[in-house]
Design an enzyme around this catalytic site. Structure first.
Site, mmCIF file in Angstrom:
data_model
loop_
_atom_site.group_PDB
_atom_site.id
_atom_site.type_symbol
_atom_site.label_atom_id
_atom_site.label_comp_id
_atom_site.label_asym_id
_atom_site.label_seq_id
_atom_site.Cartn_x
_atom_site.Cartn_y
_atom_site.Cartn_z
ATOM 1 N N TYR A 27 0.867 -1.205 0.251
ATOM 2 C CA TYR A 27 -0.036 -0.091 -0.153
ATOM 3 C C TYR A 27 1.115 1.213 -0.001
ATOM 4 C CZ TYR A 27 -3.849 -3.195 0.968
ATOM 5 O OH TYR A 27 -4.966 -4.038 0.912
ATOM 6 N N SER A 63 -13.247 -3.683 -0.024
ATOM 7 C CA SER A 63 -13.870 -2.777 -0.851
ATOM 8 C C SER A 63 -15.438 -2.996 -0.753
ATOM 9 C CB SER A 63 -13.324 -2.927 -2.422
ATOM 10 O OG SER A 63 -12.284 -2.604 -2.591
ATOM 11 N N PRO A 64 -16.069 -2.625 0.461
ATOM 12 C CA PRO A 64 -17.399 -2.911 0.658
ATOM 13 C C PRO A 64 -18.069 -1.798 -0.036
ATOM 14 C CG PRO A 64 -16.368 -2.053 2.648
ATOM 15 C CD PRO A 64 -15.188 -2.344 1.638
ATOM 16 N N VAL A 84 -17.623 3.556 -6.898
ATOM 17 C CA VAL A 84 -18.135 3.597 -5.335
ATOM 18 C C VAL A 84 -19.423 3.641 -5.856
ATOM 19 C CG1 VAL A 84 -18.683 4.893 -3.514
ATOM 20 C CG2 VAL A 84 -16.282 4.427 -4.067
ATOM 21 N N PHE A 85 -20.531 2.660 -5.228
ATOM 22 C CA PHE A 85 -22.193 2.774 -5.760
ATOM 23 C C PHE A 85 -22.818 3.510 -4.939
ATOM 24 C CE2 PHE A 85 -21.416 -1.162 -3.150
ATOM 25 C CZ PHE A 85 -22.404 -1.023 -2.203
HETATM 26 N N1 LIG Z 1 -6.929 -8.267 0.011
HETATM 27 C C1 LIG Z 1 -7.005 -7.488 -1.137
HETATM 28 O O1 LIG Z 1 -6.612 -7.978 -2.129
HETATM 29 C C2 LIG Z 1 -7.523 -6.030 -1.057
HETATM 30 C C3 LIG Z 1 -7.764 -5.011 -2.132
HETATM 31 C C4 LIG Z 1 -8.293 -3.908 -1.580
HETATM 32 C C5 LIG Z 1 -8.557 -3.350 -0.645
HETATM 33 N N2 LIG Z 1 -8.113 -4.245 0.335
HETATM 34 C C6 LIG Z 1 -8.407 -3.757 2.001
HETATM 35 O O2 LIG Z 1 -9.646 -3.386 2.086
HETATM 36 C C7 LIG Z 1 -9.721 -1.811 2.211
HETATM 37 C C8 LIG Z 1 -11.098 -1.139 1.902
HETATM 38 O O3 LIG Z 1 -10.722 -1.095 0.391
HETATM 39 P P1 LIG Z 1 -11.383 0.009 -0.383
HETATM 40 O O4 LIG Z 1 -10.793 1.355 0.305
HETATM 41 O O5 LIG Z 1 -11.195 -0.040 -2.005
HETATM 42 O O6 LIG Z 1 -13.012 -0.113 0.176
HETATM 43 P P2 LIG Z 1 -14.074 0.941 0.167
HETATM 44 O O7 LIG Z 1 -14.250 1.202 1.631
HETATM 45 O O8 LIG Z 1 -15.177 0.217 -0.372
HETATM 46 O O9 LIG Z 1 -13.898 2.238 -0.421
HETATM 47 C C9 LIG Z 1 -13.225 3.627 -0.024
HETATM 48 C C10 LIG Z 1 -13.141 4.550 -0.648
HETATM 49 O O10 LIG Z 1 -14.289 5.055 -1.277
HETATM 50 C C11 LIG Z 1 -14.368 6.422 -1.238
HETATM 51 N N3 LIG Z 1 -15.774 6.927 -1.220
HETATM 52 C C12 LIG Z 1 -16.668 7.865 -1.903
HETATM 53 N N4 LIG Z 1 -17.696 7.905 -1.496
HETATM 54 C C13 LIG Z 1 -18.031 7.145 -0.750
HETATM 55 C C14 LIG Z 1 -19.371 6.640 -0.099
HETATM 56 N N5 LIG Z 1 -20.409 7.376 -0.284
HETATM 57 N N6 LIG Z 1 -19.294 5.876 0.909
HETATM 58 C C15 LIG Z 1 -17.888 5.139 1.236
HETATM 59 N N7 LIG Z 1 -16.812 5.232 0.703
HETATM 60 C C16 LIG Z 1 -16.811 6.168 -0.400
HETATM 61 C C17 LIG Z 1 -13.787 6.732 0.107
HETATM 62 O O11 LIG Z 1 -13.514 7.930 0.011
HETATM 63 P P3 LIG Z 1 -13.090 8.864 1.371
HETATM 64 O O12 LIG Z 1 -11.862 8.354 2.056
HETATM 65 O O13 LIG Z 1 -13.347 10.344 1.198
HETATM 66 O O14 LIG Z 1 -14.234 8.447 2.586
HETATM 67 C C18 LIG Z 1 -12.409 5.904 -0.167
HETATM 68 O O15 LIG Z 1 -11.549 6.491 -1.036
HETATM 69 C C19 LIG Z 1 -8.347 -1.497 1.918
HETATM 70 O O16 LIG Z 1 -7.976 -0.199 2.464
HETATM 71 C C20 LIG Z 1 -7.542 -2.402 2.012
HETATM 72 O O17 LIG Z 1 -7.154 -2.344 3.555
HETATM 73 C C21 LIG Z 1 -7.751 -5.447 0.315
#
Ligand SMILES: NC(=O)c1ccc[n+]([C@@H]2O[C@H](COP(=O)([O-])OP(=O)(O)OC[C@H]3O[C@@H](n4cnc5c(N)ncnc54)[C@H](OP(=O)(O)O)[C@@H]3O)[C@@H](O)[C@H]2O)c1
Length: 307
Positions: A52, A217-218, A227-228
């Site tokens: 990361y 990535s919930p 992002v949905f």
């Molecule tokens: N194991 C794997 O292969 C893998 C792959 C990917 C991720 N991960 C882990 O999973 C974690 C979460 O993944 P992710 O960051 O992609 O997930 P996420 O929680 O689905 O997405 C968060 C991102 O969406 C943005 N966002 C924009 N509008 C939003 C809204 N209305 N509601 C929620 N979020 C919004 C957030 O911005 P703001 O910051 O402005 O809130 C943030 O940049 C990562 O940090 C990592 O630790 C693991």
């Protein structure tokens, strides 16, 4: 915030964990505000990976924790290795795993990880080598528990034949708009796309073997497509989310997490927000208890068809 034990471990984790993938481009002061928002929301679990921000997320996080004078034993920290960015391979060799953990701990300024995950399956994995590496890490006190990410049930069985410690986590992509983990179960033996089992029965396997699935990535549809939540391109699911957000007096984000949380497999949701206010809103998932009908209404609003 609901808590439960991660797999068969004694680690009592919050049902929402904070993913720190996007922390690399924050300042230490900003990271402190983000971590404080998580702690104030009773989130005690932080997810990292060595890749990361090319290691910068761990550096910023480690510095923030030091400045906040947080007792190491008050938080649960997980990181991942197995993607070798130097030579562009997936690498579960003993040498790579051991070197990666030393570098992770140095960046975090910490002397142990609560959990180490293998990030993406290495086609050339030698389970005996992984077992040797894990034993050294366990015996030296550098890692307490082990798990995997993005693996199928047979891959876990293969590793587990050599690895002494029980693997306690499989981190997989899972959201209302990316749900193959549950789709196939409702389409067994159907010649349709949702009927394709892409993980070899991972949800059932995890429940049978006391492995915690962590949902990454919930809030994303597809593989980082969009992002949905609050996105006009996904009107139907947003109407359904809003309806329940109004009913439970929480945000749509909290409902999207509640949909994951409602699954009886005890799935831990790893959210990646770096916005302190959003983190606090998400944590209101504790106020939500979706009924079976509400869960299925959301699932159908996400475009899934029940026969
Ligand atoms: N194991 C794997 O292969 C893998 C792959 C990917 C991720 N991960 C882990 O999973 C974690 C979460 O993944 P992710 O960051 O992609 O997930 P996420 O929680 O689905 O997405 C968060 C991102 O969406 C943005 N966002 C924009 N509008 C939003 C809204 N209305 N509601 C929620 N979020 C919004 C957030 O911005 P703001 O910051 O402005 O809130 C943030 O940049 C990562 O940090 C990592 O630790 C693991």
């Amino acid at each position: 915030m609901r808590k439960f034990n991660l797999g068969t471990s004694d680690l009592e984790v919050s049902t929402v964990g904070l993913g720190c993938m996007r922390m690399a481009n924050k300042s230490v002061d900003e990271a402190i505000a983000i971590i404080q928002a998580a702690l104030d929301s009773n989130i005690n679990f932080f997810d990292h990976a060595d890749i990361y921000g090319d290691g910068k997320s761990e550096i910023i996080f480690g510095e923030a924790i030091k400045r906040m004078k947080i007792d190491r034993s008050d938080i649960i920290i997980q990181s991942k290795c197995g993607i070798n960015k130097v030579d562009g391979t997936f690498d579960f060799s003993k040498e790579h795993i051991l070197k990666s953990v030393d570098e992770i701990l140095e960046r975090l300024q910490m002397d142990y990880l609560d959990v180490l995950l293998l990030h993406r399956p290495d086609a050339l994995v030698e389970p005996e080598e992984v077992a040797e590496a894990f034993k050294i890490l366990k015996d030296s006190g550098k890692v307490k528990y082990f798990g995997v990410s993005n693996q199928s049930s047979m891959m876990i069985d293969l590793l587990q034949r050599s690895v002494e410690d029980k693997l306690i986590v499989n981190q997989m992509q899972f959201s209302l708009m990316h749900s193959p983990l549950v789709d196939y179960g409702m389409n067994v033996n159907m010649a349709t796309n949702p009927g394709i089992d892409r993980s070899q029965g991972m949800i059932e396997y995890a429940r049978l073997n006391n492995i915690t699935i962590q949902a990454w990535s919930p809030f994303y549809a597809g593989f980082f497509e969009a992002v949905f939540v609050d996105n006009d391109d996904y009107p139907e699911v947003n109407v359904a989310l809003q309806l329940l957000a109004d009913k439970y007096n929480v945000s749509k984000e909290a409902i999207a997490v509640a949909w994951i949380d409602r699954h009886p497999a005890n799935i831990q949701t790893i959210v990646g927000s770096m916005n302190p206010d959003r983190i606090k809103r998400i944590s209101k998932v504790s106020n939500v208890s979706l009924s079976r009908k509400e869960w299925y209404d959301l699932y159908k609003a996400a475009g899934n068809i029940l026969l």
